[in-house]
Scaffold this active site. Structure first.
Site, PDB file in Angstrom:
ATOM      1  N   TYR A 158       0.880  -1.238   0.105  1.00 45.79           N
ATOM      2  CA  TYR A 158      -0.206  -0.183   0.013  1.00 45.79           C
ATOM      3  C   TYR A 158       0.982   1.244  -0.023  1.00 45.79           C
ATOM      4  O   TYR A 158       0.643   2.113  -0.740  1.00 45.79           O
ATOM      5  CB  TYR A 158      -0.885   0.131   1.447  1.00 45.79           C
ATOM      6  CG  TYR A 158      -1.782   1.131   1.579  1.00 45.79           C
ATOM      7  CD1 TYR A 158      -3.195   1.023   0.600  1.00 45.79           C
ATOM      8  CD2 TYR A 158      -1.573   2.146   2.145  1.00 45.79           C
ATOM      9  CE1 TYR A 158      -4.033   2.253   0.860  1.00 45.79           C
ATOM     10  CE2 TYR A 158      -2.352   3.161   2.315  1.00 45.79           C
ATOM     11  CZ  TYR A 158      -3.611   3.275   1.601  1.00 45.79           C
ATOM     12  OH  TYR A 158      -4.507   4.053   1.785  1.00 45.79           O
ATOM     13  N   LYS A 162       1.318   4.346  -2.671  1.00 44.61           N
ATOM     14  CA  LYS A 162       0.834   5.676  -2.389  1.00 44.61           C
ATOM     15  C   LYS A 162       2.304   6.504  -2.468  1.00 44.61           C
ATOM     16  O   LYS A 162       2.093   7.926  -3.030  1.00 44.61           O
ATOM     17  CB  LYS A 162       0.471   5.687  -0.907  1.00 44.61           C
ATOM     18  CG  LYS A 162      -1.089   4.945  -0.604  1.00 44.61           C
ATOM     19  CD  LYS A 162      -2.074   5.687  -1.496  1.00 44.61           C
ATOM     20  CE  LYS A 162      -3.464   5.145  -1.183  1.00 44.61           C
ATOM     21  NZ  LYS A 162      -4.569   5.861  -2.163  1.00 44.61           N
ATOM     22  N   ILE A 191      -8.421   8.729   8.630  1.00 48.42           N
ATOM     23  CA  ILE A 191      -9.645   9.345   8.351  1.00 48.42           C
ATOM     24  C   ILE A 191     -11.148   8.182   8.628  1.00 48.42           C
ATOM     25  O   ILE A 191     -10.653   7.141   8.337  1.00 48.42           O
ATOM     26  CB  ILE A 191      -9.921   9.859   7.000  1.00 48.42           C
ATOM     27  CG1 ILE A 191      -8.650  10.545   6.515  1.00 48.42           C
ATOM     28  CG2 ILE A 191     -11.301  10.427   6.789  1.00 48.42           C
ATOM     29  CD1 ILE A 191      -8.382  11.863   7.240  1.00 48.42           C
ATOM     30  N   THR A 193     -13.501   6.185   7.681  1.00 45.42           N
ATOM     31  CA  THR A 193     -14.076   6.092   6.690  1.00 45.42           C
ATOM     32  C   THR A 193     -14.354   4.235   6.644  1.00 45.42           C
ATOM     33  O   THR A 193     -13.937   3.756   7.640  1.00 45.42           O
ATOM     34  CB  THR A 193     -13.506   6.193   5.429  1.00 45.42           C
ATOM     35  OG1 THR A 193     -12.437   5.143   5.268  1.00 45.42           O
ATOM     36  CG2 THR A 193     -13.137   7.738   5.276  1.00 45.42           C
TER      37      THR A 193
HETATM   38  N1  LIG Z   1      -9.547   6.325   5.346  1.00 49.61           N
HETATM   39  C1  LIG Z   1      -8.235   6.708   5.669  1.00 49.61           C
HETATM   40  O1  LIG Z   1      -7.721   6.615   6.697  1.00 49.61           O
HETATM   41  C2  LIG Z   1      -7.247   6.805   4.285  1.00 49.61           C
HETATM   42  C3  LIG Z   1      -6.000   7.571   4.518  1.00 49.61           C
HETATM   43  C4  LIG Z   1      -5.286   8.050   3.495  1.00 49.61           C
HETATM   44  C5  LIG Z   1      -5.640   7.564   2.392  1.00 49.61           C
HETATM   45  N2  LIG Z   1      -7.032   7.023   2.313  1.00 49.61           N
HETATM   46  C6  LIG Z   1      -7.303   6.852   0.597  1.00 49.61           C
HETATM   47  O2  LIG Z   1      -8.480   7.520   0.534  1.00 49.61           O
HETATM   48  C7  LIG Z   1      -9.140   7.011  -0.868  1.00 49.61           C
HETATM   49  C8  LIG Z   1     -10.669   6.643  -0.442  1.00 49.61           C
HETATM   50  O3  LIG Z   1     -10.888   5.764   0.741  1.00 49.61           O
HETATM   51  P1  LIG Z   1     -11.813   5.863   1.937  1.00 49.61           P
HETATM   52  O4  LIG Z   1     -10.990   6.020   3.023  1.00 49.61           O
HETATM   53  O5  LIG Z   1     -12.875   7.113   1.605  1.00 49.61           O
HETATM   54  O6  LIG Z   1     -12.322   4.594   1.774  1.00 49.61           O
HETATM   55  P2  LIG Z   1     -13.798   4.107   1.032  1.00 49.61           P
HETATM   56  O7  LIG Z   1     -13.721   2.498   1.246  1.00 49.61           O
HETATM   57  O8  LIG Z   1     -14.916   4.609   1.737  1.00 49.61           O
HETATM   58  O9  LIG Z   1     -13.601   4.340  -0.488  1.00 49.61           O
HETATM   59  C9  LIG Z   1     -12.874   3.890  -1.421  1.00 49.61           C
HETATM   60  C10 LIG Z   1     -13.662   3.994  -2.512  1.00 49.61           C
HETATM   61  O10 LIG Z   1     -13.022   3.607  -3.518  1.00 49.61           O
HETATM   62  C11 LIG Z   1     -13.922   2.833  -4.515  1.00 49.61           C
HETATM   63  N3  LIG Z   1     -13.095   1.846  -5.387  1.00 49.61           N
HETATM   64  C12 LIG Z   1     -12.292   0.962  -4.688  1.00 49.61           C
HETATM   65  N4  LIG Z   1     -11.458   0.267  -5.785  1.00 49.61           N
HETATM   66  C13 LIG Z   1     -12.334   0.395  -7.052  1.00 49.61           C
HETATM   67  C14 LIG Z   1     -12.167   0.302  -8.173  1.00 49.61           C
HETATM   68  N5  LIG Z   1     -11.345  -0.804  -8.761  1.00 49.61           N
HETATM   69  N6  LIG Z   1     -12.789   0.844  -9.101  1.00 49.61           N
HETATM   70  C15 LIG Z   1     -13.669   2.236  -8.907  1.00 49.61           C
HETATM   71  N7  LIG Z   1     -13.663   2.280  -7.624  1.00 49.61           N
HETATM   72  C16 LIG Z   1     -13.169   1.836  -6.580  1.00 49.61           C
HETATM   73  C17 LIG Z   1     -14.685   2.215  -3.505  1.00 49.61           C
HETATM   74  O11 LIG Z   1     -15.866   1.786  -4.145  1.00 49.61           O
HETATM   75  C18 LIG Z   1     -15.092   3.422  -2.646  1.00 49.61           C
HETATM   76  O12 LIG Z   1     -15.996   4.183  -3.204  1.00 49.61           O
HETATM   77  C19 LIG Z   1      -8.580   5.612  -1.071  1.00 49.61           C
HETATM   78  O13 LIG Z   1      -7.709   5.811  -2.134  1.00 49.61           O
HETATM   79  C20 LIG Z   1      -7.762   5.542   0.262  1.00 49.61           C
HETATM   80  O14 LIG Z   1      -6.332   4.935   0.045  1.00 49.61           O
HETATM   81  C21 LIG Z   1      -7.760   6.599   3.084  1.00 49.61           C
END
Ligand SMILES: NC(=O)c1ccc[n+]([C@@H]2O[C@H](COP(=O)([O-])OP(=O)(O)OC[C@H]3O[C@@H](n4cnc5c(N)ncnc54)[C@H](O)[C@@H]3O)[C@@H](O)[C@H]2O)c1
Length: 255
Positions: A158, A162, A191, A193
């Protein structure tokens, strides 16, 4: 009265049916944008569209798996046909796998993470750059992570993906700066989620341990990332390109 910085703009949010993407789609729509939500789960996507419309905004859902090149191509063809243009994009769709050390990870885990988090962003950018250029400029924001600038053991794949998003962001920013296309990244900390909840469901003690490392003393809210994405896409950030913005409540300041 809320500012409407994105009136008449067409904005794409991948993974806009949940978490950070959903909050960002709602925020863009509240400021006047027509939002295209591209994600896999149709029911959730349609719910976000409905919420936006109930509030007087405009949005549509286009079912897209960013790991499938034909579906990505079809997404941008549909945006071109229905809206005739694209002004800004938030490449947010992403996934994570269970915590596993480098030597124990599988080929399948590598492929899943990289195809979604890295190749998916590059594929979207391939279409976004020419479309946004054609409009005389605009902004792309890629969703990296605090793990794009730091590392945790057990999340090496991961983290590698990133980190690579930041390389892609900066190199692309150089290529298109003179065309008024700005390319930046956000690096969210931890975050609240579905993605982080999955980790806490697996290891409930992890939440308190994580909060202990965040100087502000809590997890972030999806809306707090959305705010930064909108600012980066607005004219307030007209001189910002090729940068990563860490939004992590102070996590990572201490060595
Ligand atoms: N939640 C955290 O703590 C956090 C921290 C740093 C970065 N992120 C990044 O934020 C982004 C969103 O994550 P989130 O935390 O909102 O989680 P989440 O699971 O709520 O959202 C992820 C989204 O990506 C979509 N997705 C996943 N695989 C996909 C694919 N193959 N095609 C189309 N859509 C796809 C999912 O359907 C969902 O809508 C991600 O890139 C994640 O790596 C999250």
């Amino acid at each position: 009265m809320k500012e409407r910085r994105f009136e008449d703009k067409i904005v794409l949010v991948t993974g806009g049916n949940s978490g950070i993407g959903k909050a960002t789609a709602l925020a863009f729509a509240a400021e006047g944008a027509t939002v295209v939500i591209a994600a896999r789960r149709e029911n959730l996507g349609n719910e976000v569209v409905e919420t936006i419309k109930q509030k007087g905004g405009d949005a549509e859902f286009i079912r897209t798996d960013v790991t499938e090149p034909e579906q990505v191509e079809a997404l941008f063809a549909a945006i071109g046909e229905r809206h005739g243009r694209l002004n800004h994009a938030f490449n947010n769709a992403g996934t994570s796998v269970m915590i596993r050390r480098t030597a124990n990870a599988t080929l399948e885990e590598w492929d899943t993470i990289m195809k979604t988090n890295l190749r998916g962003i590059w594929l979207c950018m391939k279409y976004e750059i020419p479309m946004i250029r054609k409009e005389g400029g605009g902004c792309i924001v890629n969703n990296s992570s605090i793990l794009g600038v730091r590392c945790n053991d057990g999340l090496s794949i991961y983290s590698a993906g990133k980190h690579a998003i930041l390389g892609l962001t900066k190199a692309a920013a150089l290529e298109v700066a003179h065309r008024k296309v700005r390319v930046n990244a956000v690096c969210p900390g931890f975050i609240e989620t579905a993605m982080s909840q999955k980790i806490f469901d697996h290891n409930p003690a992890a939440k308190d341990a994580l909060i202990f490392t965040i100087p502000i003393g809590r997890l972030g809210k999806p809306e707090e990332i959305a705010g930064a994405v909108l600012t980066l896409c607005s004219d307030d950030a007209a001189f910002i390109t090729g940068k990563e913005v860490v939004i992590a409540g102070g996590h990572g300041i201490r060595p």
